[in-house]
Motif scaffolding. Structure first.
Motif, mmCIF file in Angstrom:
data_model
loop_
_atom_site.group_PDB
_atom_site.id
_atom_site.type_symbol
_atom_site.label_atom_id
_atom_site.label_comp_id
_atom_site.label_asym_id
_atom_site.label_seq_id
_atom_site.Cartn_x
_atom_site.Cartn_y
_atom_site.Cartn_z
ATOM 1 N N THR A 29 38.144 50.945 40.995
ATOM 2 C CA THR A 29 37.285 49.719 40.727
ATOM 3 C C THR A 29 37.499 48.896 39.563
ATOM 4 O O THR A 29 37.870 47.670 39.625
ATOM 5 C CB THR A 29 35.830 50.151 41.022
ATOM 6 O OG1 THR A 29 35.565 50.745 42.366
ATOM 7 C CG2 THR A 29 34.991 48.825 41.102
ATOM 8 N N ASP A 30 37.820 49.679 38.337
ATOM 9 C CA ASP A 30 38.040 48.819 37.299
ATOM 10 C C ASP A 30 39.190 48.174 37.280
ATOM 11 O O ASP A 30 39.231 46.949 36.847
ATOM 12 C CB ASP A 30 37.950 49.902 36.127
ATOM 13 C CG ASP A 30 36.548 50.344 35.699
ATOM 14 O OD1 ASP A 30 35.611 49.848 36.213
ATOM 15 O OD2 ASP A 30 36.583 51.391 35.002
ATOM 16 N N GLN A 73 41.466 41.170 39.582
ATOM 17 C CA GLN A 73 40.789 40.148 39.917
ATOM 18 C C GLN A 73 40.441 38.909 38.839
ATOM 19 O O GLN A 73 40.758 37.787 39.080
ATOM 20 C CB GLN A 73 39.335 40.298 40.465
ATOM 21 C CG GLN A 73 38.503 39.078 40.942
ATOM 22 C CD GLN A 73 39.075 38.694 42.327
ATOM 23 O OE1 GLN A 73 39.749 39.141 43.220
ATOM 24 N NE2 GLN A 73 39.542 37.325 42.136
ATOM 25 N N GLN A 74 40.237 39.521 37.799
ATOM 26 C CA GLN A 74 40.340 38.618 36.412
ATOM 27 C C GLN A 74 41.656 37.875 36.055
ATOM 28 O O GLN A 74 41.672 36.564 35.709
ATOM 29 C CB GLN A 74 39.874 39.347 35.185
ATOM 30 C CG GLN A 74 38.504 39.830 35.248
ATOM 31 C CD GLN A 74 38.068 40.699 34.122
ATOM 32 O OE1 GLN A 74 38.844 41.327 33.291
ATOM 33 N NE2 GLN A 74 36.833 40.999 34.009
ATOM 34 N N ASN A 122 44.619 31.374 38.731
ATOM 35 C CA ASN A 122 44.179 30.223 39.510
ATOM 36 C C ASN A 122 43.726 28.941 38.833
ATOM 37 O O ASN A 122 43.929 27.898 38.936
ATOM 38 C CB ASN A 122 42.930 30.545 40.534
ATOM 39 C CG ASN A 122 43.858 31.375 41.616
ATOM 40 O OD1 ASN A 122 44.595 30.865 42.130
ATOM 41 N ND2 ASN A 122 42.913 32.276 42.340
ATOM 42 N N ALA A 123 43.016 29.335 37.634
ATOM 43 C CA ALA A 123 42.453 28.378 36.450
ATOM 44 C C ALA A 123 43.749 27.685 36.039
ATOM 45 O O ALA A 123 43.954 26.464 35.697
ATOM 46 C CB ALA A 123 41.768 28.982 35.537
ATOM 47 N N LEU A 141 46.088 42.738 45.773
ATOM 48 C CA LEU A 141 44.524 42.846 45.953
ATOM 49 C C LEU A 141 44.260 43.077 47.419
ATOM 50 O O LEU A 141 43.311 44.292 47.515
ATOM 51 C CB LEU A 141 43.772 41.680 45.675
ATOM 52 C CG LEU A 141 43.625 41.552 44.014
ATOM 53 C CD1 LEU A 141 42.973 40.089 43.598
ATOM 54 C CD2 LEU A 141 42.917 42.513 43.368
ATOM 55 N N GLN A 142 44.761 42.473 48.396
ATOM 56 C CA GLN A 142 44.352 42.838 49.931
ATOM 57 C C GLN A 142 44.886 44.405 50.131
ATOM 58 O O GLN A 142 44.052 44.708 50.783
ATOM 59 C CB GLN A 142 45.282 41.860 50.602
ATOM 60 C CG GLN A 142 44.348 40.355 50.492
ATOM 61 C CD GLN A 142 45.326 39.300 51.316
ATOM 62 O OE1 GLN A 142 46.371 39.468 51.468
ATOM 63 N NE2 GLN A 142 44.595 38.325 51.829
#
Length: 109
Positions: free
Chosen positions: A22-23, A29-30, A36-37, A62-63
């Motif tokens: 999960t970490d 994700q970050q 994306n930013a 990620l998927q």
């Protein structure tokens, strides 16, 4: 009692692995959010295309990881159910053993 301790250790290990995964997912994700930013900031078309490719690659990763985590979670739930069943069976056997012991003691008296 030893069986319960062994089962608890196994559950702790699987929970620790799940937290680590999960970490890692949060870290990815970050990274994806950061990329994306960057896509929204003014930059050369080539850099934007590279970021889009990287973002798509990260999204796919990620998927895949999410699918793997769902499968892992399902396996953990199945293991937990199996362990619960084993504990219930063990408790039932202990009760039957105690009842039989009491019967035999009563017959001896």
């Amino acid at each position: 009692q030893r069986e319960k301790e062994s089962i608890n250790r196994e559950l702790e290990q699987t929970n620790r692995r799940l937290r680590e995964e999960t970490d890692e997912r949060c870290r990815l994700q970050q990274q994806l959010d950061s990329l994306n930013a960057s896509l929204n900031s003014p930059s050369a078309l080539e850099a934007t295309q590279i970021l889009e490719i990287t973002t798509q690659s990260n999204l796919t990763a990620l998927q895949n990881q999410l699918a793997s985590e769902r499968e892992y979670k399902q396996q953990l739930e199945q293991q937990n159910e199996s362990i619960r069943t084993q504990l219930l069976d063990s408790n039932e056997q202990s009760i039957q053993f105690k009842e039989k012991t009491n019967q035999l003691q009563n017959q001896l008296q």
